[in-house]
Write a protein that holds these residues in place. Structure first.
Motif, mmCIF file in Angstrom:
data_model
loop_
_atom_site.group_PDB
_atom_site.id
_atom_site.type_symbol
_atom_site.label_atom_id
_atom_site.label_comp_id
_atom_site.label_asym_id
_atom_site.label_seq_id
_atom_site.Cartn_x
_atom_site.Cartn_y
_atom_site.Cartn_z
ATOM 1 N N PHE A 155 38.190 88.213 -25.520
ATOM 2 C CA PHE A 155 38.687 88.966 -24.371
ATOM 3 C C PHE A 155 37.812 88.712 -23.148
ATOM 4 C CE2 PHE A 155 38.429 92.789 -21.716
ATOM 5 C CZ PHE A 155 39.756 92.919 -21.334
ATOM 6 N N ASN A 156 36.502 88.699 -23.334
ATOM 7 C CA ASN A 156 35.587 88.463 -22.217
ATOM 8 C C ASN A 156 35.756 87.066 -21.623
ATOM 9 O OD1 ASN A 156 34.177 90.841 -21.703
ATOM 10 N ND2 ASN A 156 32.779 90.508 -23.413
ATOM 11 N N LYS A 157 36.177 86.106 -22.445
ATOM 12 C CA LYS A 157 36.353 84.736 -21.959
ATOM 13 C C LYS A 157 37.573 84.594 -21.059
ATOM 14 C CE LYS A 157 34.011 82.355 -25.743
ATOM 15 N NZ LYS A 157 34.155 81.447 -26.918
ATOM 16 N N THR A 158 38.426 85.597 -21.024
ATOM 17 C CA THR A 158 39.587 85.545 -20.144
ATOM 18 C C THR A 158 39.218 85.906 -18.708
ATOM 19 O OG1 THR A 158 40.225 87.850 -20.608
ATOM 20 C CG2 THR A 158 41.133 86.138 -22.057
ATOM 21 N N TYR A 159 37.950 86.278 -18.487
ATOM 22 C CA TYR A 159 37.451 86.598 -17.148
ATOM 23 C C TYR A 159 36.428 85.546 -16.724
ATOM 24 C CZ TYR A 159 39.579 91.230 -17.668
ATOM 25 O OH TYR A 159 40.461 92.256 -17.843
ATOM 26 N N ASN A 160 36.246 85.413 -15.419
ATOM 27 C CA ASN A 160 35.228 84.489 -14.918
ATOM 28 C C ASN A 160 33.836 84.903 -15.383
ATOM 29 O OD1 ASN A 160 37.075 82.863 -13.551
ATOM 30 N ND2 ASN A 160 37.026 84.145 -11.718
ATOM 31 N N SER A 161 33.610 86.193 -15.421
ATOM 32 C CA SER A 161 32.379 86.735 -16.004
ATOM 33 C C SER A 161 32.793 87.893 -16.904
ATOM 34 C CB SER A 161 31.409 87.214 -14.917
ATOM 35 O OG SER A 161 32.013 88.211 -14.100
#
Length: 217
Positions: A155-161
């Motif tokens: 899930f976190n990898k779907t954001y730039n950070s």
């Protein structure tokens, strides 16, 4: 007769001179031809060297492209293999946790499992369920954690950070009701003696989303 001999000698000398001159001209022509051939050979050699250099560059480019394709394939295969492993774990704990998991992930198929798993609401709900399962002493907690950690990371990898980060807590820290949930029955809440299950916070707001489960004495 003497004059006759001298004339013959002179004629022979003239013939020898002419012959030598012709040989010199022939040697000059051969030398010129050799120079032309040598120049052509040098040009051919340079051309071949340039072709070899081009082939080497093309070969290197192809190797680089193949390496990128191979790395991308290996990366994709590794990610899918990890998903397969997590999905198998999910299927293996149906007996103990099937009712909740089926309501959360909607299906046993891997595509629906993944699509529902990589949602913030799913991550929140799964964390809450694991917390309750720990407090109630249910089995197969580690497998539940593996599923949670997988989707938390993805899930976190779907954001730039990363949107979420695990709370920074260590054994020996002072227990705080604002940051921690105590899972052991010890009455006095002093220092943390064991981190049971980490909570996490929103990196944009710094707000605690889930408190960390700990034991403290």
């Amino acid at each position: 007769e003497k004059n006759q001999n001298l004339k013959k000698i002179n004629n022979q000398l003239i013939a020898d001179k002419t012959n030598l001159q012709n040989q010199i001209v022939s040697y000059k022509n051969q030398t010129q031809e050799l120079k032309i051939i040598n120049s052509q050979l040098i040009a051919d050699k340079t051309n071949l060297q340039n072709q070899i250099a081009d082939y080497k560059n093309q070969t290197q480019e192809l190797e680089d492209k193949n390496k990128k394709i191979e790395d991308k394939y290996n990366s994709t295969a590794s990610k899918f293999e990890k998903l397969l492993t997590i999905h198998k774990t999910y299927l293996s704990i149906q007996k103990e946790h099937g009712t909740f998991l089926k309501s959360l992930f909607k299906s046993e198929s891997i595509d629906v499992f993944f699509a529902n798993g990589v949602q913030d609401t799913t991550i929140d709900a799964l964390w809450d369920y694991i917390k309750d399962a720990i407090i109630e002493g249910k089995n197969r907690i580690e497998e539940l954690k593996q599923i949670f950690f997988y989707f938390f990371e993805f899930f976190n990898k779907t954001y730039n950070s990363p949107l979420f980060e695990f709370s920074k807590v260590e054994e020996g820290d002072k227990f705080s009701d604002n940051l921690h949930i105590k899972v052991n029955d010890y009455a006095y809440s002093g220092n943390i003696t064991k981190i049971v299950f980490k909570g996490y916070y929103n990196t944009n707001t710094e707000e605690i989303v889930k408190k960390t489960l700990v034991e403290s004495h």
